[in-house]
Design a protein around this motif. Structure first.
Motif, PDB file in Angstrom:
ATOM      1  N   PRO A  18     -13.532  27.180  17.182  1.00  7.28           N
ATOM      2  CA  PRO A  18     -12.641  26.070  17.256  1.00  7.28           C
ATOM      3  C   PRO A  18     -11.941  26.089  16.089  1.00  7.28           C
ATOM      4  CG  PRO A  18     -14.895  25.512  17.833  1.00  7.28           C
ATOM      5  CD  PRO A  18     -14.975  26.593  17.306  1.00  7.28           C
ATOM      6  N   VAL A  19     -10.483  26.047  16.022  1.00  4.08           N
ATOM      7  CA  VAL A  19      -9.600  26.098  14.741  1.00  4.08           C
ATOM      8  C   VAL A  19      -8.698  25.202  14.953  1.00  4.08           C
ATOM      9  CG1 VAL A  19      -8.309  27.458  13.123  1.00  4.08           C
ATOM     10  CG2 VAL A  19     -10.526  28.195  14.199  1.00  4.08           C
ATOM     11  N   ASN A  32      -6.630  25.699  18.847  1.00  4.86           N
ATOM     12  CA  ASN A  32      -6.690  26.826  19.630  1.00  4.86           C
ATOM     13  C   ASN A  32      -7.254  26.220  20.907  1.00  4.86           C
ATOM     14  OD1 ASN A  32      -9.292  26.484  18.818  1.00  4.86           O
ATOM     15  ND2 ASN A  32      -9.609  28.895  18.146  1.00  4.86           N
ATOM     16  N   ASP A  33      -7.565  27.279  21.794  1.00  2.99           N
ATOM     17  CA  ASP A  33      -8.351  26.768  23.099  1.00  2.99           C
ATOM     18  C   ASP A  33      -9.817  26.390  22.869  1.00  2.99           C
ATOM     19  OD1 ASP A  33      -5.713  27.373  24.330  1.00  2.99           O
ATOM     20  OD2 ASP A  33      -6.568  29.285  25.010  1.00  2.99           O
ATOM     21  N   SER A  34     -10.222  27.076  21.878  1.00  2.00           N
ATOM     22  CA  SER A  34     -11.873  26.658  21.748  1.00  2.00           C
ATOM     23  C   SER A  34     -11.983  25.227  21.336  1.00  2.00           C
ATOM     24  CB  SER A  34     -12.309  27.675  20.571  1.00  2.00           C
ATOM     25  OG  SER A  34     -13.816  27.500  20.544  1.00  2.00           O
ATOM     26  N   PHE A  35     -10.890  24.974  20.457  1.00  2.00           N
ATOM     27  CA  PHE A  35     -10.994  23.462  19.865  1.00  2.00           C
ATOM     28  C   PHE A  35     -10.867  22.762  20.976  1.00  2.00           C
ATOM     29  CE2 PHE A  35      -9.095  19.884  18.028  1.00  2.00           C
ATOM     30  CZ  PHE A  35      -9.811  19.632  16.755  1.00  2.00           C
ATOM     31  N   LEU A  36      -9.863  22.628  21.853  1.00  2.00           N
ATOM     32  CA  LEU A  36      -9.785  21.730  22.759  1.00  2.00           C
ATOM     33  C   LEU A  36     -10.790  21.784  23.809  1.00  2.00           C
ATOM     34  CD1 LEU A  36      -6.011  22.515  23.965  1.00  2.00           C
ATOM     35  CD2 LEU A  36      -6.965  20.575  22.608  1.00  2.00           C
ATOM     36  N   SER A  37     -11.386  22.829  24.071  1.00  2.00           N
ATOM     37  CA  SER A  37     -12.650  22.906  25.032  1.00  2.00           C
ATOM     38  C   SER A  37     -13.702  22.101  24.417  1.00  2.00           C
ATOM     39  CB  SER A  37     -13.080  24.343  25.171  1.00  2.00           C
ATOM     40  OG  SER A  37     -14.195  24.265  25.822  1.00  2.00           O
ATOM     41  N   MET A  38     -14.072  22.334  23.072  1.00  2.00           N
ATOM     42  CA  MET A  38     -15.085  21.582  22.239  1.00  2.00           C
ATOM     43  C   MET A  38     -15.047  20.255  22.307  1.00  2.00           C
ATOM     44  SD  MET A  38     -16.356  22.243  18.438  1.00  2.00           S
ATOM     45  CE  MET A  38     -14.778  21.118  17.988  1.00  2.00           C
ATOM     46  N   VAL A 110     -15.153  23.635   7.914  1.00  2.00           N
ATOM     47  CA  VAL A 110     -14.649  24.303   6.526  1.00  2.00           C
ATOM     48  C   VAL A 110     -13.114  24.017   6.726  1.00  2.00           C
ATOM     49  CG1 VAL A 110     -14.360  26.385   5.422  1.00  2.00           C
ATOM     50  CG2 VAL A 110     -16.520  25.903   6.661  1.00  2.00           C
ATOM     51  N   ASN A 111     -12.589  23.713   5.461  1.00  2.00           N
ATOM     52  CA  ASN A 111     -11.305  23.302   5.449  1.00  2.00           C
ATOM     53  C   ASN A 111     -10.575  24.394   4.249  1.00  2.00           C
ATOM     54  OD1 ASN A 111     -11.236  21.010   7.034  1.00  2.00           O
ATOM     55  ND2 ASN A 111     -12.417  20.119   5.476  1.00  2.00           N
ATOM     56  N   THR A 112      -9.480  25.149   4.981  1.00  2.00           N
ATOM     57  CA  THR A 112      -8.866  26.113   3.981  1.00  2.00           C
ATOM     58  C   THR A 112      -7.378  26.001   3.758  1.00  2.00           C
ATOM     59  OG1 THR A 112     -10.478  27.735   4.879  1.00  2.00           O
ATOM     60  CG2 THR A 112      -8.751  28.596   3.895  1.00  2.00           C
ATOM     61  N   PRO A 113      -7.057  26.102   2.592  1.00  2.00           N
ATOM     62  CA  PRO A 113      -5.493  26.075   2.503  1.00  2.00           C
ATOM     63  C   PRO A 113      -4.645  27.169   2.914  1.00  2.00           C
ATOM     64  CG  PRO A 113      -6.400  26.507   0.253  1.00  2.00           C
ATOM     65  CD  PRO A 113      -7.467  26.435   1.377  1.00  2.00           C
ATOM     66  N   VAL A 114      -3.450  27.015   3.295  1.00  2.00           N
ATOM     67  CA  VAL A 114      -2.545  27.887   3.880  1.00  2.00           C
ATOM     68  C   VAL A 114      -1.233  27.838   2.884  1.00  2.00           C
ATOM     69  CG1 VAL A 114      -0.991  28.940   5.643  1.00  2.00           C
ATOM     70  CG2 VAL A 114      -3.358  27.875   6.145  1.00  2.00           C
ATOM     71  N   PHE A 115      -0.756  28.814   2.144  1.00  2.00           N
ATOM     72  CA  PHE A 115       0.220  28.604   1.202  1.00  2.00           C
ATOM     73  C   PHE A 115       1.698  28.950   1.672  1.00  2.00           C
ATOM     74  CE2 PHE A 115      -3.643  29.137  -1.072  1.00  2.00           C
ATOM     75  CZ  PHE A 115      -3.682  27.999  -1.804  1.00  2.00           C
ATOM     76  N   ILE A 124      -3.461  23.056   6.359  1.00  2.00           N
ATOM     77  CA  ILE A 124      -4.763  23.136   6.361  1.00  2.00           C
ATOM     78  C   ILE A 124      -5.207  23.592   7.332  1.00  2.00           C
ATOM     79  CG2 ILE A 124      -6.824  21.787   5.586  1.00  2.00           C
ATOM     80  CD1 ILE A 124      -4.882  19.785   4.151  1.00  2.00           C
ATOM     81  N   LEU A 125      -6.054  24.767   7.342  1.00  2.00           N
ATOM     82  CA  LEU A 125      -6.799  25.345   8.365  1.00  2.00           C
ATOM     83  C   LEU A 125      -8.076  24.676   8.499  1.00  2.00           C
ATOM     84  CD1 LEU A 125      -6.705  27.998  10.574  1.00  2.00           C
ATOM     85  CD2 LEU A 125      -7.841  29.073   8.749  1.00  2.00           C
ATOM     86  N   HIS A 126      -8.535  24.119   9.650  1.00  2.00           N
ATOM     87  CA  HIS A 126      -9.672  23.293  10.017  1.00  2.00           C
ATOM     88  C   HIS A 126     -10.586  23.795  10.905  1.00  2.00           C
ATOM     89  CE1 HIS A 126     -12.234  19.902  10.212  1.00  2.00           C
ATOM     90  NE2 HIS A 126     -11.737  19.591  11.573  1.00  2.00           N
TER      91      HIS A 126
END
Length: 411
Positions: A18-19, A32-38, A110-115, A124-126
């Motif tokens: 899930p992202v 993404n689809d996995s995030f919606l499903s979860m 996990v939270n990751t910056p996207v520049f 922010i990629l969550h």
């Protein structure tokens, strides 16, 4: 599709984990689809909405802290540009099909910056994994053998919570140090006084993180014969220790520049002094002497980014003709180089520290090009408006992760 021939949007949607992508205002840009499903949500229920409107805390749980912890993590990522791996979180979720019914859920985010191309945090990629079943297995004291690995994993939750509490205590301690260090720094870096008929602007912006403060300094000293010594420096390290070293080096250079025969000799003296100051090794310094009687600049650099000379026609000249290693970098003392440049009335001299031009994941030359572009666009402005324009053009919206000192001298 990009030059590689890979459609990354399709890849994003097909990711098995899930992202979600969030704006720096914490609005869902995509999931993404996995995030919606979860989460049991549709795309229309998520994309374009504020994260905590979609997933608020359970109002029936007075101890709920998931929203507060996640908000703090996301803000840290947006402000510092650093990835943040959170401890396991209990964050209950309401089922959209049964309003008012909350399910106890546990997550590992996990939270990751996207520049963006300027090195600023754009998204922010969550990424979040659900570990609810592991927690339920942990709660069953007599788990079957097949569940024992899961129970062992779930025990990490308790350790992670303890670590999170310790981190919070450290954060509060660092915040107190941050306040003390900034107060000390303010006392050691007073606003410059008048410099005769000349005009100057000084700006200082502390880093956004509690640990990343107090290594930078500046100094202006009037010299006999229509001359002015102007310097910027950057001590390696942060916090109170760096502030103390900074104060010692600034005072030493201010004295040396008043009696030395030129910038190179002043940095020679400072370099010898720095060898006796713990923590002064690898400090960078740029020192220039402006002489209005013959319209020349003499300068020397100890590993510091080059000052910029903005000519009246908008051309920019970086003063990089006398660059040497930082203080204490050589095992033996060697005399430092010195160079000179001519200027005309209406020019501006700009000194700064690396927080203005350096960004993670990019070469410093790119930051220098941004600075040159900003100076060219605003040439003809006086020191005060020019300093404000430079900061507006170059500083990240959430603040820099390193101190930034800036001096603009009207020539």
């Amino acid at each position: 599709m990009n030059g590689s021939g890979i459609d990354y949007e399709v890849v994003f949607r097909a990711l098995p984990g899930p992202v979600a992508l969030l704006t720096t205002d914490l609005v869902y840009a995509d999931v993404n689809d996995s995030f919606l499903s979860m989460t049991g949500r549709t795309r229309d229920q998520v994309v374009g909405r504020y994260i905590f409107d979609v997933f608020p805390d359970n109002p029936g749980d007075p101890d709920a802290s998931g929203m507060r912890n996640l908000l703090a993590s996301l803000r840290r990522v947006a402000e510092t540009g650093e990835r943040d791996t959170m401890a396991l979180q209990r964050y209950d979720v309401v089922d959209p099909s049964t309003p008012g019914v909350w399910e106890e859920r546990y997550w590992s985010p996990v939270n990751t910056p996207v520049f963006d191309e300027d090195g600023k945090v754009a998204l922010i990629l969550h990424r979040v994994e659900e570990v609810t079943e592991l927690m339920r297995a942990r709660g069953r004291g007599g788990a079957a053998d097949g569940d024992r690995a899961r129970v062992l994993e779930a025990e990490l939750y308790t350790r992670a919570r303890e670590l999170q509490e310790l981190n919070e205590q450290l954060r509060r301690a660092h915040a107190r140090e941050h306040e003390v260090a900034l107060s000390l720094q303010a006392a050691m870096l007073p606003a410059p006084g008048p410099i005769g008929e000349r005009s100057a602007a000084v700006r200082y912006r502390p880093a956004v993180g509690a640990l990343n403060v107090c290594g930078d300094w500046y100094d202006l000293a009037e010299l006999p014969g229509e001359r002015l010594a102007v310097a910027v420096g950057d001590v390696v390290g942060h916090g109170l220790a760096a502030a103390g070293v900074m104060g010692q080096l600034r005072s030493a250079l201010s004295a040396a520049s008043r009696v030395a025969t030129g910038p190179a000799r002043a940095l020679d003296v400072l370099g010898l002094y720095a060898r006796s100051v713990e923590g002064a090794e690898s400090t960078t310094v740029f020192l220039a002497v402006v002489d209005w009687s013959d319209r020349t600049l003499t300068y020397s650099s100890a590993g510091h980014p080059p000052a910029a000379l903005l000519h009246p026609d908008g051309t920019v000249e970086f003063l990089d003709g006398a660059t040497d290693p930082p203080l204490g970098a050589r095992p033996e003392h060697v005399a430092r180089p010195q160079a000179a440049a001519a200027f005309t009335a209406g020019a501006s001299l700009v000194l700064y520290t690396d927080g203005l031009v350096e960004r993670r994941h990019e070469d410093i030359d790119r930051g220098l090009r941004r600075l040159a572009g900003s100076l060219a666009r605003h040439h003809g402005a006086g020191p005060e408006p020019l300093a404000d324009a430079i900061l507006a053009d170059l500083m990240p919206s959430g603040g820099a992760t390193d101190d930034t000192a800036l001096i603009v001298i009207g020539l």
